[in-house]
Write a protein that holds these residues in place. Structure first.
Motif, short mmCIF file in Angstrom:
data_model
loop_
_atom_site.label_atom_id
_atom_site.label_comp_id
_atom_site.label_asym_id
_atom_site.label_seq_id
_atom_site.Cartn_x
_atom_site.Cartn_y
_atom_site.Cartn_z
N ALA A 1 11.19 13.75 -9.55
CA ALA A 1 11.45 13.06 -10.80
C ALA A 1 10.48 13.14 -11.80
CB ALA A 1 11.88 11.39 -10.53
N PRO A 2 10.88 13.42 -13.02
CA PRO A 2 9.64 13.78 -14.08
C PRO A 2 8.80 12.39 -14.45
CG PRO A 2 11.75 13.67 -15.03
CD PRO A 2 12.00 13.63 -13.80
N ASP A 3 9.50 11.29 -14.12
CA ASP A 3 8.78 10.06 -14.69
C ASP A 3 9.05 9.04 -13.40
OD1 ASP A 3 7.37 8.09 -16.04
OD2 ASP A 3 9.10 7.58 -17.09
N GLN A 4 8.31 8.78 -12.78
CA GLN A 4 8.54 7.74 -11.46
C GLN A 4 8.05 6.13 -12.03
OE1 GLN A 4 7.98 10.15 -7.60
NE2 GLN A 4 6.30 8.87 -8.00
N GLN A 5 9.17 5.22 -11.66
CA GLN A 5 8.83 3.92 -12.04
C GLN A 5 7.98 3.21 -11.04
OE1 GLN A 5 10.61 2.72 -14.90
NE2 GLN A 5 11.38 4.72 -15.11
N ASP A 6 7.40 2.25 -11.57
CA ASP A 6 6.41 1.46 -10.81
C ASP A 6 7.15 0.79 -9.29
OD1 ASP A 6 4.30 2.11 -12.35
OD2 ASP A 6 4.43 0.21 -13.59
N PHE A 7 6.50 0.96 -8.37
CA PHE A 7 7.25 0.38 -6.92
C PHE A 7 7.13 -0.80 -7.02
CE2 PHE A 7 6.55 -1.20 -2.87
CZ PHE A 7 7.44 -0.76 -2.21
N PRO B 1 0.88 -1.24 -0.05
CA PRO B 1 -0.08 -0.09 0.04
C PRO B 1 0.71 1.35 -0.13
CG PRO B 1 -1.06 -1.57 1.94
CD PRO B 1 0.57 -2.29 1.22
N LEU B 2 1.82 1.23 0.77
CA LEU B 2 2.83 2.38 0.65
C LEU B 2 3.51 2.80 -0.60
CD1 LEU B 2 4.27 2.13 4.27
CD2 LEU B 2 2.79 3.83 3.62
N GLY B 3 3.94 1.68 -1.00
CA GLY B 3 4.59 1.70 -2.54
C GLY B 3 3.69 2.01 -3.39
N ARG B 4 2.38 1.63 -3.48
CA ARG B 4 1.50 2.31 -4.47
C ARG B 4 1.25 3.76 -4.25
NH1 ARG B 4 1.86 -0.09 -8.71
NH2 ARG B 4 -0.06 0.86 -9.41
N LEU B 5 0.97 4.02 -2.97
CA LEU B 5 0.86 5.65 -2.81
C LEU B 5 2.01 6.41 -3.13
CD1 LEU B 5 -0.73 7.70 -1.01
CD2 LEU B 5 0.51 7.27 0.89
N SER B 6 3.03 5.93 -3.02
CA SER B 6 4.34 6.60 -3.62
C SER B 6 4.38 6.75 -5.27
CB SER B 6 5.87 5.84 -3.15
OG SER B 6 5.98 4.91 -3.69
N ASP B 7 3.76 5.82 -5.82
CA ASP B 7 3.74 5.92 -7.17
C ASP B 7 2.64 6.95 -7.75
OD1 ASP B 7 5.36 3.78 -7.82
OD2 ASP B 7 3.52 1.94 -7.83
N ARG B 8 1.83 7.49 -6.81
CA ARG B 8 0.84 8.48 -7.16
C ARG B 8 1.26 9.76 -6.50
NH1 ARG B 8 -1.47 3.81 -6.80
NH2 ARG B 8 -3.46 3.19 -8.12
N ARG C 1 7.61 10.80 -4.57
CA ARG C 1 8.12 9.48 -3.86
C ARG C 1 8.71 10.07 -2.65
NH1 ARG C 1 7.51 4.67 -5.89
NH2 ARG C 1 8.24 5.29 -8.10
N ARG C 2 9.34 11.11 -2.71
CA ARG C 2 10.15 11.82 -1.66
C ARG C 2 9.17 12.10 -0.61
NH1 ARG C 2 13.50 16.33 -4.63
NH2 ARG C 2 11.50 16.81 -5.02
N ARG C 3 8.27 12.58 -0.76
CA ARG C 3 7.12 13.07 0.18
C ARG C 3 6.77 11.73 1.05
NH1 ARG C 3 3.11 17.43 -2.62
NH2 ARG C 3 4.66 19.04 -2.99
N VAL C 4 6.56 10.64 0.30
CA VAL C 4 6.04 9.43 1.04
C VAL C 4 7.45 9.14 1.92
CG1 VAL C 4 5.31 7.09 0.77
CG2 VAL C 4 4.36 8.84 -0.80
N ILE C 5 8.55 9.05 1.20
CA ILE C 5 9.43 8.45 2.09
C ILE C 5 9.74 9.42 3.28
CG2 ILE C 5 11.99 8.29 2.18
CD1 ILE C 5 11.86 7.67 -0.84
N VAL C 6 9.87 10.66 3.46
CA VAL C 6 10.02 11.57 4.42
C VAL C 6 8.71 11.18 5.24
CG1 VAL C 6 10.02 13.82 4.98
CG2 VAL C 6 11.29 13.10 3.19
N GLY C 7 7.53 11.25 4.98
CA GLY C 7 6.39 10.96 5.63
C GLY C 7 6.54 9.42 6.42
N CYS C 8 7.09 8.53 5.96
CA CYS C 8 7.24 7.17 6.52
C CYS C 8 8.31 7.43 7.48
CB CYS C 8 7.60 6.16 5.54
SG CYS C 8 6.29 5.65 4.43
N PHE C 9 9.52 8.03 7.28
CA PHE C 9 10.39 8.14 8.36
C PHE C 9 9.90 9.04 9.59
CE2 PHE C 9 13.78 7.18 5.13
CZ PHE C 9 14.50 6.14 6.12
#
Length: 409
Positions: A380-386, A252-259, A262-270
Motif C-alpha cells: 500500500a502506498p500510504d499505510q494508516q497508523d496501527f 509493539p507489533l502494530g508499531r513495527l507494521s507501521d514502519r 504491513r503484509r510482511r509483519v502479518i505473514v511473519g506473525c502467522f
C-alpha cells in the motif's frame, strides 16, 4: 487520558465485571464436560454454540437496543446471561449446555453492542483512541482475572457458576446508576464481503483464519492443558498468561507494521505462531516452558486481528472503514464458530497436540496465502497508523480513530 475516560468510567467498570464473571466460562464449561466424560467433538460443539450465538447476537441484538433503549436492553441481556450461568449447575448434559452457550453468545453480543455504542457516543475525535485503549484494558484484564475463578470450586462444584452469576449481575449496577445520558441508538452500515475481499484479500482471509485459531483456543485449550496433567490452578494460570501476553505484544507489533510493509509483519506473525504451535503440540512442553510459550502465542495470535484490520484500512477509503471493520468482526466470529469443531476433530485424530496442530494448519495456510499476495500486488502506498481494536461486535469499529470521526449520522 484520565480526563478522556472519566465520563465513561461506569461503562468501563461494567465491562470489567462482566468479563471477570463470563470470560472464564468457556474454560470452565470445557473442563466440566471433559471431566464428565463428554467426547472431544461434543465439547467442541458446545464451544461452537457460543460463537454461533455471538454471530446471531451481533446481527440481531442491535434491533432490540434500538427498540427499548440502551439501559433496558443492557439490563435484559445481563439478567438473562446471569440466569443461564446459574442454569449450568442444574443439568450436566452437553445438548442442554450447548443451548445455554448459544444464549450466552447472544447476550454477550447484546451487552457489547450496548457498551460500545455508548462509549462511541461519549467519545470525541481527539479522545477516541484513549477511550478505546481503556476499553481494551478493562475487557482483557477482566477476562484474565476471571480465569482465577476456575479454582474456586473447592468442595462445592457449583461455586464457580454462582460467583460468575454474582459478578455478571453486579455489572448492571454501574450502568443503571450512571448519570450519563443513554445515546441515540445507531446502526453500522452494511458492506459487501466481495468488495472487502477485492480491496484487501489478505486482511479478509486473515480475519477468518484468526477467528478459526482463537475460537479453537478459547473452546479447547483448557481441555488440551488438562490432558497434559495440569491441575485447575495451573490451567487457570496458563489461560491468564496467554490473555495477558496477548495484550502485551499488540502495540509493539502494530508499531513495527507501521514502519514496514504491513503484509510482511502479518505473514511473519502467522509464521511465528505456526512455529510456536508446533512447539506447544510437543509433549515436552510443561511447566515454565508451557507458560512462556503460551505468553508468546497469546502475544502473536491476539495481534493478528488488529493487524488484518489495519491492512484493510490501508486499502479502503476513509468513508468505507467503519462498515468494512464491522464486516471483519463478523468474519472473525464466523471463523471462531467453526474453530472449536475443527480443533475437536483434530484432537480426535491426534490426541497429544491436535488443537495446536489445527491452529498451526490455519496459520500455515495464511502464510502461504500472504506470500502469494505479496508477489501478486505491491504494498500500500500510504499505510494508516496501527490501532488496537477489539474482536467483539461491528459497533466496536465506531471507536476506531482511523474510521473517519467514528460517528454515524
Amino acid at each position: 487520558m484520565f480526563a478522556a475516560i472519566h465520563p465513561v468510567r461506569s461503562l468501563l467498570l461494567a465491562i470489567f465485571m462482566l468479563m471477570a464473571g463470563s470470560g472464564f466460562l468457556s474454560t470452565l464449561i470445557s473442563l466440566r464436560l471433559e471431566r464428565a466424560g463428554a467426547g472431544t467433538m461434543a465439547i467442541g460443539a458446545v464451544a461452537t454454540a457460543y460463537f454461533g450465538g455471538l454471530v446471531i447476537g451481533a446481527l440481531r441484538a442491535g434491533g432490540i437496543v434500538r427498540q427499548v433503549g440502551h439501559i433496558r436492553a443492557f439490563a435484559a441481556f445481563v439478567s438473562l446471561l446471569s440466569a443461564s450461568t446459574l442454569a449450568y449447575a442444574l443439568v450436566r448434559f452437553p445438548l442442554f449446555w450447548a443451548c445455554l452457550r448459544f444464549v450466552d453468545g447472544i447476550c454477550v453480543a447484546g451487552v457489547f453492542i450496548c457498551l460500545e455504542s455508548w462509549l462511541n457516543d461519549r467519545s470525541e475525535a481527539h479522545t477516541r483512541g484513549s477511550v478505546l485503549a481503556a476499553y481494551m484494558v478493562a475487557l482483557y484484564s477482566g477476562q484474565a482475572v476471571g480465569q482465577l475463578l476456575l479454582a474456586a470450586s473447592g468442595a462445592q462444584p457449583t461455586a464457580p457458576f454462582q460467583l460468575a452469576s454474582l459478578l455478571i449481575s453486579l455489572a448492571i449496577i454501574p450502568l443503571c446508576l450512571t448519570r450519563s445520558a443513554a445515546p441515540t441508538p445507531m446502526e453500522a452500515p452494511a458492506f459487501s464481503i466481495r468488495t472487502l475481499y477485492a480491496a484487501s484479500p489478505l486482511g479478509t482471509f486473515g480475519a477468518v483464519t484468526t477467528g478459526l485459531m482463537l475460537g479453537a483456543f478459547y473452546g479447547m485449550a483448557a481441555v488440551h492443558v488438562r490432558r497434559l496433567g495440569l491441575d485447575l490452578g495451573a490451567t487457570a494460570s496458563f489461560m491468564m498468561v496467554v490473555i495477558l501476553g496477548g495484550v502485551a505484544l499488540q502495540w509493539p507489533l502494530g508499531r513495527l507494521s507501521d514502519r514496514l510493509d504491513r503484509r510482511r509483519v502479518i505473514v511473519g506473525c502467522f509464521a511465528a505462531t505456526l512455529t510456536l504451535c508446533m512447539l506447544l503440540a510437543m509433549p515436552v512442553s510443561r511447566g515454565p516452558q508451557l507458560l512462556g510459550l503460551g505468553a508468546l502465542f497469546g502475544g502473536l495470535s491476539f495481534a493478528l486481528y488488529p493487524l488484518c484490520v489495519a491492512h484493510c484500512n490501508d486499502r479502503l477509503l476513509t468513508t468505507e472503514r467503519i462498515a468494512a471493520s464491522g464486516r471483519l468482526v463478523l468474519l472473525y466470529a464466523v471463523g471462531a464458530a467453526i474453530g472449536p469443531l475443527g480443533a475437536a476433530l483434530m484432537m480426535s485424530l491426534a490426541p497429544g497436540g491436535g488443537m495446536f496442530f489445527f491452529i498451526a494448519l490455519c496459520a500455515g495456510a495464511t502464510v502461504v496465502f500472504g506470500l502469494w499476495r505479496q508477489m501478486a500486488t505491491p504494498p500500500a502506498p500510504d499505510q494508516q497508523d496501527f490501532q488496537i481494536v477489539p474482536r467483539t461486535t461491528p459497533v466496536a469499529s465506531l471507536l476506531d480513530p482511523n474510521t473517519a470521526d467514528g460517528h454515524l449520522s
